[in-house]
Design an enzyme around this catalytic site. Sequence first.
Site, short mmCIF file in Angstrom:
data_model
loop_
_atom_site.label_atom_id
_atom_site.label_comp_id
_atom_site.label_asym_id
_atom_site.label_seq_id
_atom_site.Cartn_x
_atom_site.Cartn_y
_atom_site.Cartn_z
NE ARG A 46 6.58 -0.75 10.26
CZ ARG A 46 5.41 -0.74 9.62
NH1 ARG A 46 5.33 -0.20 8.42
NH2 ARG A 46 4.34 -1.25 10.17
NE ARG B 53 2.42 -5.11 11.14
CZ ARG B 53 3.54 -4.94 10.45
NH1 ARG B 53 4.66 -5.52 10.83
NH2 ARG B 53 3.54 -4.18 9.37
NE ARG C 73 8.35 -3.07 6.00
CZ ARG C 73 7.06 -2.70 5.98
NH1 ARG C 73 6.54 -2.17 4.90
NH2 ARG C 73 6.29 -2.87 7.02
NE ARG D 205 -4.07 -1.42 10.22
CZ ARG D 205 -2.99 -0.87 9.66
NH1 ARG D 205 -2.99 0.37 9.27
NH2 ARG D 205 -1.91 -1.60 9.48
CE LYS E 182 -2.22 -1.02 3.87
NZ LYS E 182 -1.58 -2.30 4.27
P1 AMP Z 1 1.07 0.37 9.12
O1 AMP Z 1 2.25 1.27 8.95
O2 AMP Z 1 -0.12 0.81 8.34
O3 AMP Z 1 1.41 -1.08 8.90
O4 AMP Z 1 0.62 0.49 10.66
C1 AMP Z 1 1.50 0.10 11.70
C2 AMP Z 1 0.72 -0.04 12.99
O5 AMP Z 1 0.12 1.22 13.34
C3 AMP Z 1 -0.43 -1.02 12.97
O6 AMP Z 1 -0.03 -2.35 13.20
C4 AMP Z 1 -1.30 -0.48 14.12
O7 AMP Z 1 -0.73 -0.80 15.38
C5 AMP Z 1 -1.16 1.02 13.94
N1 AMP Z 1 -2.18 1.56 13.00
C6 AMP Z 1 -1.96 2.14 11.79
N2 AMP Z 1 -3.10 2.55 11.23
C7 AMP Z 1 -4.09 2.21 12.10
C8 AMP Z 1 -5.49 2.34 12.09
N3 AMP Z 1 -6.14 2.90 11.05
N4 AMP Z 1 -6.20 1.88 13.16
C9 AMP Z 1 -5.57 1.33 14.21
N5 AMP Z 1 -4.25 1.15 14.28
C10 AMP Z 1 -3.50 1.59 13.24
#
Ligand code: AMP
Length: 192
Positions: free
Chosen positions: A138, A149, A126, A87, A13
């Site tokens: 990360r 996740r 990654r 989400r 994404k």
């Molecule tokens: P991402 O970078 O999108 O993979 O997000 C990393 C982490 O941030 C996720 O595993 C969640 O812990 C948190 N996170 C990101 N976006 C959301 C969201 N829309 N709702 C809840 N948690 C989020």
Amino acid sequence: MNIILLGPPGAGKGTQASHLVSSRGMVQLSTGDMLREAKTSGTEMGRRVAEVMDRGELVTDEIVIGLIREKLDQGSDGGFIFDGFPRTLAQADALGELLAEKGETLDAVIEMQVDDETLVRRIVNRAEEARAAGQPVRADDNEESMRIRLMEYYKKTAPLIGYYHAKGMLNRVDGLGSIEAVQADIAAILDN
Ligand code: AMP
């Protein structure tokens, strides 16, 4: 034009959102990036967010909806790409309401489909690539957090596929193709 990129962690994404930013002048709204920024802020909120994120769980709807609301207020001529948001169904409802308040619409939802084994491999790679390049890794890019996740995705986010399908907004792309092939598939949807 406002669009959502929907898909599990590691689906690509962020990569596709960056391309849309440079090719179409859209603004990327990644709640993951915003939360990672909050993590480093040294605030109480940042500390709480860090714990939840590092485990691989979702942070509360209230926090992420608040972050998105602020960004929407800043506006975007080229439109927004929602990357990693919504989400949950509550977040999806909130997004619909926030856009309606601004007289804006959601134009397309693009689901990027990638199988689980590939996702875990991509995330572990990654982390290894970042480590080899001496870049920060990360905290949630490891196999254990990744399993959580993925489970969070299937329990809480995957229902959005049906939600947007029912609204006639859902489009699917094969996220296993090359970056360029996926770019082309997304462009075809947006230009349709
Ligand atoms: P991402 O970078 O999108 O993979 O997000 C990393 C982490 O941030 C996720 O595993 C969640 O812990 C948190 N996170 C990101 N976006 C959301 C969201 N829309 N709702 C809840 N948690 C989020």
